[in-house]
Design a protein around this motif. Structure first.
Motif, PDB file in Angstrom:
ATOM      1  N   THR A  90       0.837  -1.206   0.000  1.00 54.94           N
ATOM      2  CA  THR A  90       0.000   0.000   0.000  1.00 54.94           C
ATOM      3  C   THR A  90       0.866   1.248   0.000  1.00 54.94           C
ATOM      4  OG1 THR A  90      -1.790  -1.128   1.185  1.00 54.94           O
ATOM      5  CG2 THR A  90      -1.763   1.271   1.291  1.00 54.94           C
ATOM      6  N   GLU A  91       1.913   1.245   0.829  1.00 54.00           N
ATOM      7  CA  GLU A  91       2.758   2.437   0.926  1.00 54.00           C
ATOM      8  C   GLU A  91       3.622   2.620  -0.324  1.00 54.00           C
ATOM      9  OE1 GLU A  91       4.821   2.991   4.572  1.00 54.00           O
ATOM     10  OE2 GLU A  91       3.008   2.826   5.793  1.00 54.00           O
ATOM     11  N   ILE A  92       4.067   1.515  -0.931  1.00 51.72           N
ATOM     12  CA  ILE A  92       4.835   1.637  -2.174  1.00 51.72           C
ATOM     13  C   ILE A  92       3.944   2.177  -3.285  1.00 51.72           C
ATOM     14  CG2 ILE A  92       5.979   0.328  -3.989  1.00 51.72           C
ATOM     15  CD1 ILE A  92       7.197  -1.443  -1.872  1.00 51.72           C
ATOM     16  N   THR A  93       2.698   1.688  -3.337  1.00 51.56           N
ATOM     17  CA  THR A  93       1.746   2.210  -4.321  1.00 51.56           C
ATOM     18  C   THR A  93       1.491   3.697  -4.079  1.00 51.56           C
ATOM     19  OG1 THR A  93       0.674   0.042  -4.486  1.00 51.56           O
ATOM     20  CG2 THR A  93      -0.558   1.944  -5.290  1.00 51.56           C
ATOM     21  N   ALA A  94       1.368   4.081  -2.809  1.00 52.11           N
ATOM     22  CA  ALA A  94       1.177   5.495  -2.481  1.00 52.11           C
ATOM     23  C   ALA A  94       2.387   6.314  -2.898  1.00 52.11           C
ATOM     24  CB  ALA A  94       0.920   5.647  -0.982  1.00 52.11           C
ATOM     25  N   LEU A  95       3.580   5.738  -2.733  1.00 53.18           N
ATOM     26  CA  LEU A  95       4.793   6.431  -3.167  1.00 53.18           C
ATOM     27  C   LEU A  95       4.762   6.688  -4.673  1.00 53.18           C
ATOM     28  CD1 LEU A  95       7.686   4.724  -1.172  1.00 53.18           C
ATOM     29  CD2 LEU A  95       7.178   7.157  -1.214  1.00 53.18           C
ATOM     30  N   LEU A  96       4.354   5.656  -5.425  1.00 59.94           N
ATOM     31  CA  LEU A  96       4.259   5.823  -6.876  1.00 59.94           C
ATOM     32  C   LEU A  96       3.248   6.904  -7.236  1.00 59.94           C
ATOM     33  CD1 LEU A  96       4.326   2.082  -8.011  1.00 59.94           C
ATOM     34  CD2 LEU A  96       6.068   3.792  -8.483  1.00 59.94           C
ATOM     35  N   THR A  97       2.112   6.897  -6.523  1.00 56.53           N
ATOM     36  CA  THR A  97       1.072   7.894  -6.789  1.00 56.53           C
ATOM     37  C   THR A  97       1.555   9.293  -6.430  1.00 56.53           C
ATOM     38  OG1 THR A  97      -0.647   6.249  -6.336  1.00 56.53           O
ATOM     39  CG2 THR A  97      -1.299   8.579  -6.279  1.00 56.53           C
ATOM     40  N   ASP A  98       2.152   9.438  -5.238  1.00 54.19           N
ATOM     41  CA  ASP A  98       2.648  10.748  -4.813  1.00 54.19           C
ATOM     42  C   ASP A  98       3.729  11.258  -5.756  1.00 54.19           C
ATOM     43  OD1 ASP A  98       0.930  10.722  -2.683  1.00 54.19           O
ATOM     44  OD2 ASP A  98       2.409  10.004  -1.234  1.00 54.19           O
ATOM     45  N   THR A  99       4.568  10.343  -6.234  1.00 49.64           N
ATOM     46  CA  THR A  99       5.607  10.729  -7.188  1.00 49.64           C
ATOM     47  C   THR A  99       4.987  11.191  -8.499  1.00 49.64           C
ATOM     48  OG1 THR A  99       7.245   9.230  -6.234  1.00 49.64           O
ATOM     49  CG2 THR A  99       7.576   9.884  -8.520  1.00 49.64           C
ATOM     50  N   ALA A 100       4.001  10.430  -8.973  1.00 53.34           N
ATOM     51  CA  ALA A 100       3.366  10.756 -10.253  1.00 53.34           C
ATOM     52  C   ALA A 100       2.690  12.120 -10.212  1.00 53.34           C
ATOM     53  CB  ALA A 100       2.360   9.668 -10.624  1.00 53.34           C
ATOM     54  N   ILE A 101       2.043  12.432  -9.079  1.00 53.40           N
ATOM     55  CA  ILE A 101       1.310  13.705  -8.955  1.00 53.40           C
ATOM     56  C   ILE A 101       2.247  14.901  -9.114  1.00 53.40           C
ATOM     57  CG2 ILE A 101       0.067  15.167  -7.313  1.00 53.40           C
ATOM     58  CD1 ILE A 101      -1.271  12.655  -6.245  1.00 53.40           C
ATOM     59  N   VAL A 102       3.489  14.739  -8.661  1.00 55.78           N
ATOM     60  CA  VAL A 102       4.452  15.846  -8.745  1.00 55.78           C
ATOM     61  C   VAL A 102       5.267  15.774 -10.025  1.00 55.78           C
ATOM     62  CG1 VAL A 102       6.492  16.878  -7.676  1.00 55.78           C
ATOM     63  CG2 VAL A 102       4.606  16.078  -6.247  1.00 55.78           C
ATOM     64  N   VAL A 103       5.766  14.581 -10.345  1.00 58.71           N
ATOM     65  CA  VAL A 103       6.731  14.450 -11.436  1.00 58.71           C
ATOM     66  C   VAL A 103       6.072  14.521 -12.809  1.00 58.71           C
ATOM     67  CG1 VAL A 103       8.356  12.855 -12.517  1.00 58.71           C
ATOM     68  CG2 VAL A 103       8.392  13.203 -10.048  1.00 58.71           C
ATOM     69  N   VAL A 157      16.024  14.865 -22.253  1.00 60.00           N
ATOM     70  CA  VAL A 157      16.755  15.012 -20.990  1.00 60.00           C
ATOM     71  C   VAL A 157      15.953  15.845 -20.000  1.00 60.00           C
ATOM     72  CG1 VAL A 157      18.780  16.079 -19.922  1.00 60.00           C
ATOM     73  CG2 VAL A 157      19.044  14.643 -21.930  1.00 60.00           C
ATOM     74  N   SER A 158      15.312  16.883 -20.473  1.00 62.47           N
ATOM     75  CA  SER A 158      14.511  17.727 -19.579  1.00 62.47           C
ATOM     76  C   SER A 158      13.303  16.963 -19.049  1.00 62.47           C
ATOM     77  CB  SER A 158      14.038  18.976 -20.323  1.00 62.47           C
ATOM     78  OG  SER A 158      15.138  19.731 -20.781  1.00 62.47           O
ATOM     79  N   GLY A 159      12.620  16.241 -19.933  1.00 62.74           N
ATOM     80  CA  GLY A 159      11.426  15.521 -19.512  1.00 62.74           C
ATOM     81  C   GLY A 159      11.717  14.363 -18.594  1.00 62.74           C
ATOM     82  N   ILE A 160      12.775  13.595 -18.915  1.00 61.53           N
ATOM     83  CA  ILE A 160      13.110  12.432 -18.094  1.00 61.53           C
ATOM     84  C   ILE A 160      13.955  12.837 -16.901  1.00 61.53           C
ATOM     85  CG2 ILE A 160      14.344  10.227 -18.092  1.00 61.53           C
ATOM     86  CD1 ILE A 160      13.523   9.848 -20.956  1.00 61.53           C
ATOM     87  N   GLY A 161      14.787  13.849 -17.071  1.00 58.96           N
ATOM     88  CA  GLY A 161      15.640  14.296 -15.972  1.00 58.96           C
ATOM     89  C   GLY A 161      14.861  14.814 -14.782  1.00 58.96           C
ATOM     90  N   VAL A 162      13.606  15.217 -15.009  1.00 58.55           N
ATOM     91  CA  VAL A 162      12.796  15.717 -13.898  1.00 58.55           C
ATOM     92  C   VAL A 162      12.484  14.603 -12.901  1.00 58.55           C
ATOM     93  CG1 VAL A 162      10.488  15.282 -14.842  1.00 58.55           C
ATOM     94  CG2 VAL A 162      10.876  17.319 -13.442  1.00 58.55           C
ATOM     95  N   LEU A 163      12.748  13.352 -13.295  1.00 58.02           N
ATOM     96  CA  LEU A 163      12.570  12.241 -12.356  1.00 58.02           C
ATOM     97  C   LEU A 163      13.485  12.364 -11.138  1.00 58.02           C
ATOM     98  CD1 LEU A 163      12.306   9.181 -14.799  1.00 58.02           C
ATOM     99  CD2 LEU A 163      10.456  10.233 -13.498  1.00 58.02           C
ATOM    100  N   VAL A 164      14.465  13.232 -11.221  1.00 59.62           N
ATOM    101  CA  VAL A 164      15.372  13.426 -10.093  1.00 59.62           C
ATOM    102  C   VAL A 164      14.640  13.966  -8.874  1.00 59.62           C
ATOM    103  CG1 VAL A 164      16.053  15.800 -10.613  1.00 59.62           C
ATOM    104  CG2 VAL A 164      17.695  14.235  -9.522  1.00 59.62           C
ATOM    105  N   ILE A 165      13.468  14.543  -9.060  1.00 57.29           N
ATOM    106  CA  ILE A 165      12.695  15.044  -7.916  1.00 57.29           C
ATOM    107  C   ILE A 165      11.659  14.027  -7.449  1.00 57.29           C
ATOM    108  CG2 ILE A 165      12.990  17.434  -8.687  1.00 57.29           C
ATOM    109  CD1 ILE A 165      10.033  17.406  -9.541  1.00 57.29           C
TER     110      ILE A 165
END
Length: 820
Positions: free
Chosen positions: A226-239, A763-771
């Protein structure tokens, strides 16, 4: 029919039948869209351990014995903190929690166990339910309770259920561990487990004095998922919004035409639909390993789209019609696109050689996605562009950007011409320095670390704090995993992955079976914890027998009667001893180490906390190998190390396979399509530079090789080929009518701009994964951005010198070899 004629006919047919192509694309998209709803989700480490031998052994142990090894999917651990978890009020609270959990039939809990159970059993051996045990503690006098606590602390499971700060003299401990066993089939779904454990946490939260996340923490596979799924969701909302915004911005700059932008984006979207749809129909779940596929497809799709529009705009001023300009552009580009696709598919498919199933699935999905990218950008995009421009011819006001990104002699062309300038002045010296640097970088990068653990999926508390400062809806969920792991590691002797288990996978009914089990603890290796007698510190059926001997004189005499050698270990008619143990108060404890049918046994081994995992696993495997018994080491540490070994093996194997297949495809493609075999080999030099620099960067930045980024080395070959093939193919075209220097300059002017636009956008689009919130995704974003950057630089800086040096060599060769 010659291969180049097939490519030309593909370009002609796409343009001549543009409307039919669009209809066919729409129909196929509808079909693939039907698979989107069939895609399942898989997260966490389970996806990487399914085919590891130690994991199979761990599952057998969990099925055959009362206790579990590490984290069982159908069990959970409840940590409770208090001033003193051995004090009467906390004991009553723990038993009340157990009562509520067991009485709620919807939770499907088979049993719960805690140190409070042991204490209550000393007060009233007939107390079988949590309610009975609660009454036993509630009605006991202070003296009776103290005596029961002292008796319960007999070195058995009591020590595992209270924190290491427990002081027998004062009778105080700060943390208790309650084990929850769910009565569920092995085939239980992840979503079902998540629901049950979330409901269990809510039940605990309803007990007075307990609060989940404050002084109570439920740790289990369902909560973790559940928490890993939430991490993916929280990451997606920002990234995702940030990545989409950057990609749109740079694509708009590259296209300078909102209509062309929409056409390009539609091809990217259909690529994702086709790939996701294939996953649904193929039954491949969307997992952490698959996450990396889509940035890669976007990278290649952006590259193909920009090259197509840029080359079309180059051809448009010289051609009378839209159709002729697009046909000529695609005749030139389709060869490069085909070479890039085949080589990239090979680099992705090389992961089919991986011993890990999740990485094989990555290879399948990435290869299919690459084929979809080729079809959509070679067939659909030109057809859509031609159709749109036909419509726009009647509306001149709808024409926006119509020129290429750069032209020969422009400021940007001069800026990108550094590699061409070097190739004119000192190509041999420069190429020698590049190859030496690549060799040193590759040698340095060979020492990159390898890592695999559940904790690697979770961010640091500092990173979570940064996210928590974001306003809604970007603020993250509440995560208890990090704090739970910290408590387990700091407060208990057996933290996650603490020791190893030796699984005896054969009947243990022979007279010498216990003697052989006893020998497993003799002459322990350096990484095993030792007793004062110089033996390994173990827990096994022999430990239970010894405790029962100390508590029961009759049992002690029975064991002595069946000990012919006088070693303290039964070695005659040992099943009589087993039967007596089954009738003793320690029967439940014996079930932890001896299976019901006596067909197997387990030995838990404590390890030196300062020893590294690789050494511990190596020592455990050595102990198992020297035993005459069939022994399989298992446990969290062993599983992790085997995944690490498989990850490294996968990375090396896929790299070798990808490079070999790519070399074969490049040589064959340039022979068939261009008639210049050697240029296939020339493509590999910048690719090697990209791989070497990327490997060195991983070690320099402290980014370990993990199952998530293990394909990065084979992927870097595909990325390197993508940029280099476009450069070399354009050069070959220009070289037919110009000299080497002029052809290189024209290549930079024509293809350099598209390569630059593609690189900056990707690079700009994928590099934003750093956040991203998940460290593994952060690291993947960094590596992909670096890989694309290195591939771009190698293509425009190194490739010109490689070509010039070869042409000088070719000039000195006999005429029969010069055209190879």
């Amino acid at each position: 029919m010659r291969a180049d004629h097939v490519v030309e006919r593909l370009a002609d047919g796409t343009v001549d039948h543009a409307r039919a192509v669009l209809v066919a694309t729409a129909l196929l998209s509808v079909v693939f869209a039907g698979g989107l709803g069939l895609v399942d989700q898989e997260a966490g480490t389970d996806q990487f351990t399914e085919e590891v031998p130690a994991e199979d052994a761990r599952q057998q142990v969990d099925d055959e014995f009362a206790g579990t090894v590490g984290d069982s999917d159908t069990s959970a651990q409840l940590l409770i903190e208090a001033d003193n978890v051995v004090a009467r009020p906390t004991l009553l609270r723990i038993l009340e929690t157990q009562r509520r959990l067991e009485d709620d039939g919807t939770l499907r809990i088979g049993e719960t166990t805690s140190h409070a159970d042991r204490i209550a059993a000393e007060l009233d051996p007939d107390a079988e339910t949590p309610a009975d045990r609660r009454r036993a503690i509630e009605t006991a006098t202070d003296r009776e309770l103290a005596t029961a606590i002292s008796a319960a602390d007999d070195g058995s499971t009591f020590d595992e259920q209270v924190s290491t700060d427990y002081n027998p003299t004062t009778g105080r401990a700060s943390t208790a561990l309650v084990t929850i066993e769910y009565d569920l089939p092995d085939s239980v779904t992840t979503s079902r487990l998540q629901t049950l454990q979330a409901d269990s946490a809510a039940t605990v939260d309803g007990v007075g004095g307990l609060e989940i996340g404050a002084n109570a923490y439920l740790f289990g596979e369902g909560i973790l998922q559940t928490e890993i799924t939430a991490l993916l969701t929280d990451t997606a909302i920002v990234v995702f919004p940030a990545a989409l915004g950057l990609i749109l911005l740079f694509l708009l700059v590259a296209y300078r035409d909102p209509v062309d932008l929409l056409v390009g984006l539609s091809a990217l979207l259909l690529t994702l639909v086709w790939t996701f749809g294939f996953m649904g129909y193929a039954g491949i779940p969307f997992s952490d390993a698959i996450v990396s596929v889509f940035p890669l497809l976007l990278a290649v799709g952006i590259d193909f789209g920009i090259h197509t529009i840029n080359r079309y705009r180059e051809a448009r001023p010289d051609e009378p019609t839209v159709e002729t300009a697009m046909t000529n552009a695609m005749r030139q580009l389709n060869t490069a696109f085909l070479i890039v696709t085949v080589t990239t598919v090979c680099s992705f498919a090389a992961n089919l050689a991986s011993p890990l199933g999740s990485l094989r699935e990555f290879g399948i999905v990435a290869a299919v996605g690459m084929i979809a990218t080729f079809v959509l950008f070679v067939v659909y995009l030109p057809a859509a562009k031609v159709t749109v421009d036909r419509l726009r011819e009647g509306f001149p006001g709808l024409a926006f950007g119509t020129t290429p990104i750069i032209s020969e002699g422009s400021r940007l062309a001069r800026g990108l011409g550094g590699g061409v300038a070097i190739s004119r002045r000192a190509p041999v010296v420069f190429l020698g320095m590049v190859l030496l640097t690549t060799a040193v970088a590759g040698g340095y990068g060979a020492g990159v670390d390898t890592e695999f653990s559940e904790e690697a999926f979770f961010p640091s508390e500092t990173w979570i704090d940064r996210y928590e400062r974001l306003p809604e809806p970007f603020a993250p969920s509440q995560y208890t995993f990090i704090e739970t792991v910290d408590i387990l590691e700091e407060s208990f002797d057996e933290p996650i992955g603490g020791g190893v288990t030796l699984y005896v996978d054969q009947p243990v009914r022979r007279d010498d079976s216990l003697e052989r089990i006893d020998r497993l603890g003799r002459d322990p290796p350096g990484s095993f914890a030792e007793t004062s007698a110089g033996r390994a510190e173990t827990e096994s059926i022999l430990t239970v027998i010894e405790r029962q001997r100390e508590a029961d004189p009759a049992f002690d005499r029975l064991v002595a009667q069946h000990d012919r050698l006088g070693t303290g270990v039964p070695d005659r008619d040992i099943e009589v001893v087993y039967d007596a143990l089954d009738d003793s108060p320690r029967a439940e404890e014996a079930d932890r180490y001896l299976s019901d049918n006596r067909e197997s046994a387990r030995v838990d081994v404590a390890v030196d906390p300062d020893a590294d995992t690789a050494t511990i696993v190596e020592d455990a495997e050595a102990v198992a190998a020297r035993s005459p018994l069939s022994v399989v080491p298992t446990g969290e540490r062993v599983v992790q190390q085997q995944v690490i070994d498989a990850t490294l093996d996968s990375a090396i194997r896929s790299l070798v396979v990808a490079f070999g297949l790519t070399a074969i495809v490049l040589v064959g493609s340039y022979r068939l399509l261009e008639g210049r075999t050697v240029y296939g080999l020339l493509n590999l030099v910048p690719v090697l530079v990209t791989v070497g620099l990327l490997l060195a960067s991983m070690r320099l930045l402290g980014i370990p090789l993990t199952p998530i980024n293990a394909p990065i080395l084979s992927i870097s070959i595909g990325l390197g080929v993508d940029y280099t093939v476009h450069f070399v193919h354009r050069f070959v075209d220009e070289f037919e009518t110009a000299g080497v220097s002029e052809a290189l300059a024209a290549t930079i002017a024509g293809t350099g701009g598209a390569l630059t636009g593609s690189m900056v956008t990707t690079v700009s689009g994928i590099g934003v994964l750093v956040i991203a919130l998940i460290p593994l995704i952060q690291e993947f974003g960094i590596l992909i951005a670096l890989g694309i950057g290195y591939a771009f630089l190698a293509s425009i800086l190194v490739t010109p010198s490689v070509i010039v040096v070869w042409e000088r060599i070719a000039g000195a060769l006999p005429a029969s070899l010069r055209s190879v």
